[in-house]
Design a protein around this motif. Sequence first.
Motif, PDB file in Angstrom:
ATOM      1  N   ARG B 209     -13.300  97.267  42.917  1.00  0.00           N
ATOM      2  CA  ARG B 209     -13.434  95.735  42.880  1.00  0.00           C
ATOM      3  C   ARG B 209     -14.397  95.235  43.729  1.00  0.00           C
ATOM      4  N   GLU B 212     -17.457  95.307  41.357  1.00  0.00           N
ATOM      5  CA  GLU B 212     -17.674  94.351  40.082  1.00  0.00           C
ATOM      6  C   GLU B 212     -18.222  93.139  40.936  1.00  0.00           C
ATOM      7  N   THR B 213     -17.368  92.870  42.200  1.00  0.00           N
ATOM      8  CA  THR B 213     -17.987  91.621  42.729  1.00  0.00           C
ATOM      9  C   THR B 213     -19.336  91.440  43.369  1.00  0.00           C
ATOM     10  N   GLY B 215     -21.606  92.340  41.097  1.00  0.00           N
ATOM     11  CA  GLY B 215     -22.190  92.201  39.623  1.00  0.00           C
ATOM     12  C   GLY B 215     -22.551  93.699  39.049  1.00  0.00           C
ATOM     13  N   LEU B 216     -21.791  94.873  39.524  1.00  0.00           N
ATOM     14  CA  LEU B 216     -21.805  95.938  38.888  1.00  0.00           C
ATOM     15  C   LEU B 216     -20.776  96.369  37.857  1.00  0.00           C
TER      16      LEU B 216
END
Lengths: 249, 327
Positions: B209, B212-213, B215-216
Amino acid sequence: MTDPVLSVQGISKSFGAVCASDGISLDLRQGEIHAIIGPNGAGKSTLIAQICGGLRPDAGRIDFLGRDITGLSVPARARLGLARTFQISALAMEDTALQNAMLGALMPRGGRLGFFRPVLRNAALRDTAMQALERVGLADQAALRTAELSHGQRRQLEIAVALTLRPRAFVMDEPMAGMGAEGSRQMTAFLEGLREEAPILLVEHDMDAVFALADRITVLVYGRCIATGTVAEIRASREVREAYLGEDA
Amino acid sequence: MSREGWINAALYAGLLAVPLWAWLADEPFTITLATRVAILALAGVGLNIALGLGGLVSLGHAAFFGIGGYEMGILASHAQSYSPLMETPFLIEGTKSMPIIWLVAVLASGLAALVIGALSLRTSGVYFIMITLAFGQMFYFFAISWPAYGGEDGLSIYVRNGFPGLNTLDPIQFFAICFVLLSAALWLSARLAASEFGLALGAARQAPRRAETVGLSPYRLRLLAFVISGAITGLAGALFADLNRFVSPTMFSWQLSGELIVFIILGGVGRLFGPVAGAALFITLEHFLGGLSEFWHIYLGLLLLLVVLFARGGIIGLLAGRRVAHD
Ligand SMILES: Nc1ncnc2c1ncn2[C@@H]1O[C@H](COP(=O)(O)OP(=O)(O)OP(=O)(O)O)[C@@H](O)[C@H]1O
Ligand SMILES: [Mg+2]
């Protein structure tokens, strides 16, 4: 007045019979801290998940920097400059604080990842990460594994990771959770200055912090937005007092 | 140098010293054993990129090992029978040239890893293990039922493939080739682990998570790791087939996928030299215990149990302690 940085328009989300978001609308303007408060299970984290992209709303739309982002993935929203911190720290526990802080700066908008250059020798990336650690007061812990940090230090590291993203807006889910009185005070002082850099949508249970920081407050109860206003307006509202604040406010 | 660095250097030197000694002492069988270790370690280094760095427990890496093996077998068998693989729409002939065979092995197994990964990585945990296992078994049964290339009996290659300027039939020279390729893979793996990609992949493994946060995309990071991983294991497969001058469906078997995982667990998950330590220990045990008893796997199982229970970082972890981030 300028357009809001982030605007949420009529968002709804149900989990079976539970209506976690019931037509919520709110916006975040340049330079402000907009706090979202509400009792446990009111739907604050669910709202944040929809804003940041983890959950798709059943209805409604979300605009960020004048652009409809309702259909974008979490990474795509992050790359536009939406930085999120988690209610429960989500960090790479085996890596050092410095390595974690680097994560935010890894994907400069539209950039590509390097495959061969050792990341720890990338001076620009290191500087960005060190600066962020210094700002949250973790410079001395940079080389420690995240698993060795205290709970409060991990909360600070969460913020540092968000800082290295150089975001256009922060979305923070209970940054003070479990920090203790002194930690909360320091974090409050830190967030106070941060609003100049980018506006903050702040979910928080610590009412001292919320009243000290917020320019505006939105109150959520059972997934519905029952009031939005300044600190004074919210404190004066009878409905809010009954639903949430209780006697002591 | 860190303690782990010294241990790695010792392992590396040992893997070089044993066959050199055997060469001087005229013990070709020992050289062949060392070559097996180098090749299986190479396959393990490949898997370790997916398993150690990416946290992807693939029980289907035999698919890539087998693809490398069969690719070598197919190209070499056409070359030795002077019959082209195909004539229309364009001519493809067999080859006995190692560099070409390696290149095709890397491309073919990388492509297979892209397809298998793209589908499997939509799942996680136990489902991922099962779906990779299923893909591996698919290849296994396909190889068994493909009579053109030996079916169940496999495919023999009479003469080892050639490398310009070397006599590949000389055990020590063939060992040198495998050792150089293993070194290259270790170098690549170390670079990847320390790179931006490595940091991002590690974040996707430990805190998806979070990745993702910032930007990956964990899916794309994992897919890329899986492709690199599969390609390296495929290269090892081509070498393994060359070592034995024989290819058979057992290269695709799930037991082989399991053995690769065993190397990594024995040596240390995510440790650069984990697969080298694991493969060396495995082959040594097989050689000495296998001579004593047919059921040597029982001892292996016991050892594995001890490692899992008491030495989570494998042999390398036991000797070197915790992994440290190094500049
Ligand atoms: N994935 C899910 N599936 C089913 N129900 C869910 C899910 N996520 C949240 N809910 C429900 O939605 C409601 C809102 O939950 P949410 O976590 O958003 O509350 P919250 O305001 O963040 O609470 P807290 O203050 O405890 O963090 C709760 O009733 C919760 O049980
Ligand atoms: Mg919550």
